[in-house]
Design a protein around this motif. Structure first.
Motif, PDB file in Angstrom:
ATOM      1  N   GLY A 196       0.819  -1.194   0.000  1.00 56.68           N
ATOM      2  CA  GLY A 196       0.000   0.000   0.000  1.00 56.68           C
ATOM      3  C   GLY A 196       0.854   1.245   0.000  1.00 56.68           C
ATOM      4  O   GLY A 196       1.980   1.236  -0.516  1.00 56.68           O
ATOM      5  N   VAL A 202      -0.490   7.448   3.785  1.00 55.02           N
ATOM      6  CA  VAL A 202      -1.420   8.486   3.354  1.00 55.02           C
ATOM      7  C   VAL A 202      -1.475   9.670   4.305  1.00 55.02           C
ATOM      8  O   VAL A 202      -2.206  10.635   4.041  1.00 55.02           O
ATOM      9  CB  VAL A 202      -2.839   7.896   3.176  1.00 55.02           C
ATOM     10  N   LEU A 252      -2.531   2.808   4.187  1.00 48.08           N
ATOM     11  CA  LEU A 252      -3.633   2.090   3.549  1.00 48.08           C
ATOM     12  C   LEU A 252      -3.054   1.004   2.654  1.00 48.08           C
ATOM     13  O   LEU A 252      -2.214   1.282   1.795  1.00 48.08           O
ATOM     14  CB  LEU A 252      -4.487   3.045   2.708  1.00 48.08           C
ATOM     15  N   LEU A 276      -9.707  -2.634   1.375  1.00 49.38           N
ATOM     16  CA  LEU A 276      -8.640  -1.791   1.898  1.00 49.38           C
ATOM     17  C   LEU A 276      -8.639  -1.854   3.425  1.00 49.38           C
ATOM     18  O   LEU A 276      -9.696  -1.984   4.051  1.00 49.38           O
ATOM     19  CB  LEU A 276      -8.829  -0.339   1.448  1.00 49.38           C
ATOM     20  N   ALA A 319      -6.699   0.137   6.914  1.00 46.84           N
ATOM     21  CA  ALA A 319      -5.912   1.283   7.390  1.00 46.84           C
ATOM     22  C   ALA A 319      -5.194   0.890   8.669  1.00 46.84           C
ATOM     23  O   ALA A 319      -5.824   0.419   9.627  1.00 46.84           O
ATOM     24  CB  ALA A 319      -6.825   2.473   7.634  1.00 46.84           C
ATOM     25  N   GLY A 353      -2.739   6.525  -7.359  1.00 48.07           N
ATOM     26  CA  GLY A 353      -3.569   5.757  -6.443  1.00 48.07           C
ATOM     27  C   GLY A 353      -3.004   4.359  -6.272  1.00 48.07           C
ATOM     28  O   GLY A 353      -1.871   4.074  -6.664  1.00 48.07           O
ATOM     29  N   TRP A 397      -5.557   8.938  -5.513  1.00 49.86           N
ATOM     30  CA  TRP A 397      -4.790   9.482  -4.410  1.00 49.86           C
ATOM     31  C   TRP A 397      -5.572  10.493  -3.565  1.00 49.86           C
ATOM     32  O   TRP A 397      -5.506  10.439  -2.330  1.00 49.86           O
ATOM     33  CB  TRP A 397      -3.496  10.093  -4.918  1.00 49.86           C
ATOM     34  N   LEU A 401      -7.521   8.546  -1.068  1.00 50.92           N
ATOM     35  CA  LEU A 401      -6.675   7.918  -0.045  1.00 50.92           C
ATOM     36  C   LEU A 401      -6.219   8.949   0.982  1.00 50.92           C
ATOM     37  O   LEU A 401      -6.209   8.690   2.192  1.00 50.92           O
ATOM     38  CB  LEU A 401      -5.459   7.259  -0.703  1.00 50.92           C
ATOM     39  N   LYS A 402      -5.822  10.124   0.504  1.00 50.92           N
ATOM     40  CA  LYS A 402      -5.349  11.169   1.411  1.00 50.92           C
ATOM     41  C   LYS A 402      -6.475  11.639   2.327  1.00 50.92           C
ATOM     42  O   LYS A 402      -6.248  11.928   3.513  1.00 50.92           O
ATOM     43  CB  LYS A 402      -4.792  12.333   0.592  1.00 50.92           C
TER      44      LYS A 402
END
Length: 365
Positions: A132, A135, A142, A174, A176, A257, A272, A275-276
């Motif tokens: 991953g 982020v 992630l 996904l 985190a 991404g 991206w 994700l951010k």
């Protein structure tokens, strides 16, 4: 009759076409077929010799010096062909000079790009491994992973750390993770190898992790809305079939991404900016997410501004059409797109106002 003397004129009626009284040793004098003129054999011989001398010999025949087909081409056609060739050459030179003056066009973001060559963040626990991207500078990672373990070990370049599962979304596949602590040998910021997607961490901060430098533009991406455990999300479809889930995808040094496989088996890429935004929501030092400075309600024809709080960029009655180049069909989509930014940032909003389309720059609150 003596030899060599001219015979008398014969009687044409008595001797048509012939000679009477010729001796056996003297040759007959022929009669011309047209005018029946008498000719002596010696005179006939001289006539034949003169005729032969007047005829051209093969060596005296002059051959043509040019191609007979070329000689038949009209001169005007040759001139026209020459002018056309000259004009084509001049046009090519002008086009080349104009092309050299124009700036190189930047390519739009697509998801057919190559996997980033920088060290990819990886999570490992009891034989399970996932890849991953970091982020958030606080250490939110992630990874593309179904059924993630509660604890794992993360590696990023030459930095290593223990991580704990913070949140997961089974639909997008996904997970985190949050960094717990950093090893002694990995705490020095100078130990981070330079990468294409990452910069050095801030000096004097052991817990700050390098953030990828990436584009936040979503207008060039073909995205779709999907529901997830983190709310309404954006994802592109059509990830390369040969690409395994997790690796960061980049184009021109910018992160686009990470690839993933959904719970339904669909391949896609999470951009991206999305994700951010997820990392910012899960960060211990969570920044304030951006919001449109207005009240929004769903109408039959879309999301409408019912009460504006801004300095006049948005007006009551505006029907939202798009934000960041992405179409808006509901108030929820508008609020989600705004949350991909932070408070104080600006975004471009298109809306329908009084029968016309306007584009305004809106500062998020």
């Amino acid at each position: 009759m003596p030899s060599g003397t001219q015979p008398e004129e014969p009687d044409d009626d008595a001797h048509p076409g012939g000679v009477e009284g010729s001796s056996g040793s003297d040759p007959e004098v022929p009669v011309h077929p047209d005018d029946r003129i008498w000719r002596h054999p010696s005179e006939l011989a001289r006539m034949r010799a003169a005729k032969a001398a007047a005829m051209p010999t093969p060596t005296s025949i002059r051959r043509p010096t040019s191609n007979p087909w070329v000689s038949r081409i009209p001169t005007s056609l040759v001139i026209a062909a020459g002018l056309a060739t000259m004009m084509a050459s001049v046009g090519a030179v002008v086009a080349l000079s104009q092309r050299s003056d124009q700036p190189e066009r930047q390519s739009t973001a697509t998801f057919t790009s190559q996997v980033a060559t920088s060290p990819i963040t990886s999570i490992e626990s009891d034989g399970q491994e996932a890849q991953g991207v970091i982020v958030d500078p606080a250490g939110i990672v992630l990874v593309a992973m179904h059924d993630p373990p509660a604890e794992a070990r993360m590696e990023f370049g030459r930095r290593k750390a223990d991580v704990t599962l913070r949140s997961t979304d089974s639909q997008l596949g996904l997970a985190a993770y949050q960094v717990d602590e950093i090893d002694e040998d990995g705490a020095n910021p100078e130990s981070v190898a330079p990468t294409t997607l990452s910069g050095p961490p801030p000096a004097g901060s052991d817990r700050a992790w390098p953030m990828p430098t990436a584009s936040s533009d979503l207008s060039d991406l073909d995205v779709e809305w999907v529901e997830s455990g983190w709310g309404l999300m954006l994802m592109t479809d059509g990830a390369p079939a040969t690409l395994s889930p997790g690796p960061a995808m980049a184009e021109g040094g910018e992160l686009l991404g990470i690839a993933t496989v959904t719970e339904d088996g669909d391949r896609g890429v999470v951009p991206w900016p999305v994700l951010k935004a997820v990392g910012a929501r899960l960060s211990p030092n969570r920044p304030k997410s951006g919001k449109l400075p207005a009240s929004i309600e769903d109408q039959d024809d879309g999301a409408m501004i019912t009460d504006e709080w801004s300095d006049g960029a948005l007006e009551s009655g505006d029907l939202l059409a798009s934000m960041d180049g992405l179409p808006i069909s509901s108030a929820k989509e508008a609020m989600t797109l705004a949350s991909f930014h932070r408070a104080g940032e600006s975004t471009r909003v298109r809306c329908h106002r009084s029968g016309r389309e306007v584009s305004v720059e809106v500062e998020l609150v």
